[in-house]
Design an enzyme around this catalytic site. Structure first.
Site, mmCIF file in Angstrom:
data_model
loop_
_atom_site.group_PDB
_atom_site.id
_atom_site.type_symbol
_atom_site.label_atom_id
_atom_site.label_comp_id
_atom_site.label_asym_id
_atom_site.label_seq_id
_atom_site.Cartn_x
_atom_site.Cartn_y
_atom_site.Cartn_z
ATOM 1 N N GLN A 120 -4.315 -28.515 1.133
ATOM 2 C CA GLN A 120 -3.143 -28.032 0.390
ATOM 3 C C GLN A 120 -3.266 -28.387 -1.096
ATOM 4 O OE1 GLN A 120 -0.811 -26.129 1.868
ATOM 5 N NE2 GLN A 120 0.199 -25.775 -0.079
ATOM 6 N N ALA A 140 3.157 -24.574 -2.138
ATOM 7 C CA ALA A 140 3.712 -25.927 -2.050
ATOM 8 C C ALA A 140 2.711 -26.953 -2.566
ATOM 9 C CB ALA A 140 4.067 -26.241 -0.597
ATOM 10 N N SER A 145 4.101 -29.247 2.148
ATOM 11 C CA SER A 145 3.914 -27.991 2.886
ATOM 12 C C SER A 145 4.176 -28.181 4.374
ATOM 13 C CB SER A 145 2.477 -27.495 2.703
ATOM 14 O OG SER A 145 2.220 -26.434 3.598
ATOM 15 N N HIS A 147 2.826 -26.501 6.504
ATOM 16 C CA HIS A 147 1.537 -26.293 7.184
ATOM 17 C C HIS A 147 0.894 -27.638 7.550
ATOM 18 C CE1 HIS A 147 1.034 -21.892 6.940
ATOM 19 N NE2 HIS A 147 1.784 -21.994 5.860
ATOM 20 N N ASP A 154 1.110 -18.653 9.174
ATOM 21 C CA ASP A 154 1.256 -17.384 8.457
ATOM 22 C C ASP A 154 0.623 -16.302 9.316
ATOM 23 O OD1 ASP A 154 2.324 -18.817 6.309
ATOM 24 O OD2 ASP A 154 0.369 -19.034 5.348
ATOM 25 N N GLU A 203 9.121 -15.047 2.130
ATOM 26 C CA GLU A 203 7.833 -15.088 2.844
ATOM 27 C C GLU A 203 8.057 -14.652 4.291
ATOM 28 O OE1 GLU A 203 5.561 -18.688 2.635
ATOM 29 O OE2 GLU A 203 5.525 -18.716 0.449
ATOM 30 N N HIS A 206 5.680 -16.277 7.028
ATOM 31 C CA HIS A 206 5.592 -17.717 7.298
ATOM 32 C C HIS A 206 6.661 -18.097 8.325
ATOM 33 C CE1 HIS A 206 5.169 -22.081 5.992
ATOM 34 N NE2 HIS A 206 6.366 -22.089 6.564
HETATM 35 ZN ZN LIG Z 1 2.878 -20.395 5.147
#
Ligand SMILES: [Zn+2]
Length: 246
Positions: A120, A140, A145, A147, A154, A203, A206
């Protein structure tokens, strides 16, 4: 006098819809709590430390050392992208989501799952170098994040070359995800109207796993996850302060 009256009437007519729009945006956590202080969702510990529903955003980060248990996603993905990973419960839920989509004739592809703090950091640095400060609305910083939680993914589709673009929401695949992801425990985390709260642009690709009970409630309430988690905190505080019955 008549002219003053007319001016005031026009002003009033202009202001009423504005006031209405602001009031209709979404309820506050306190209002949600007053409506239903004990919703039927699992709250087994303080929501701030619950590893499944924990809020991760620009204000609430994860330590650089945070690495969840991960498994490979054995699902169709964007061509050229390596096999992605997620936490087991999220990976299993995503498999069910993909299978249900396919049964409805919808073919989705994974673009990005778990991302480590280091990954990230590299992605964010690259975006900032490319776009300057505006990158903060789309990428981010490390530790901030979802993630990194291993609970966010995503997804996109072949018809838009698996791009992560707002246009995904206009495709049948994006519309299917929007309509059904909550059934499998996922929420659409970043909507256009929530940008001021989430800090990110829309988004539709996401999705964040929070478990089906929470996902259904977040989606039904149609509030940013930040507001939902504030609501959960009020519920938890009220619950944990209740006298223990013997
Ligand atoms: Zn994402």
């Amino acid at each position: 006098m008549k002219r003053v009256f007319c001016f005031c009437s026009v002003l009033l007519l202009l202001l009423i819809p504005l006031a209405g729009a602001a009031a209709d945006a979404w309820p506050t956590a306190q209002e949600l709590f007053e409506r239903d202080p004990a919703p039927d969702v699992p709250l087994t510990c303080d929501p701030r430390i619950d590893p499944l529903i924990v809020l991760v955003n620009k204000q609430n980060g994860l330590p650089s050392s945070y690495e969840p248990e991960l498994i490979d996603l054995k699902l169709p993905h964007k061509p050229g992208v390596a096999t992605q990973q997620m936490r087991p419960e999220a990976a299993e839920a995503l498999s069910r989501l993909f299978a249900a989509a396919e049964a409805d004739g919808i073919k989705l592809g994974v673009v990005s799952g778990y991302r480590s703090y280091g990954t990230q950091r590299a992605i964010h640095a690259k975006k900032v170098a490319q776009r300057g400060r505006s990158a903060e609305l789309t990428s981010a910083p490390p530790g901030k994040s979802e993630h990194q939680l291993g609970l966010a993914v995503d997804v996109s589709c072949a018809s838009i070359s698996y791009r992560l673009n707002a246009i995904f929401s206009t495709t049948p695949e994006g519309q299917w995800v929007e309509a059904h992801c909550a059934e499998y425990g996922f929420i659409i985390r970043y909507r256009k109207e929530w940008q001021e709260v989430t800090g990110y642009k829309v988004e539709p690709w996401h999705i964040r796993y929070v478990g089906p009970e929470h996902a259904r409630l977040v989606t039904a309430l149609n509030v940013p996850y930040e507001v939902y988690m504030e609501y959960m905190q009020l519920c938890w505080n009220a619950r944990s302060h209740m006298p223990v019955s013997e």
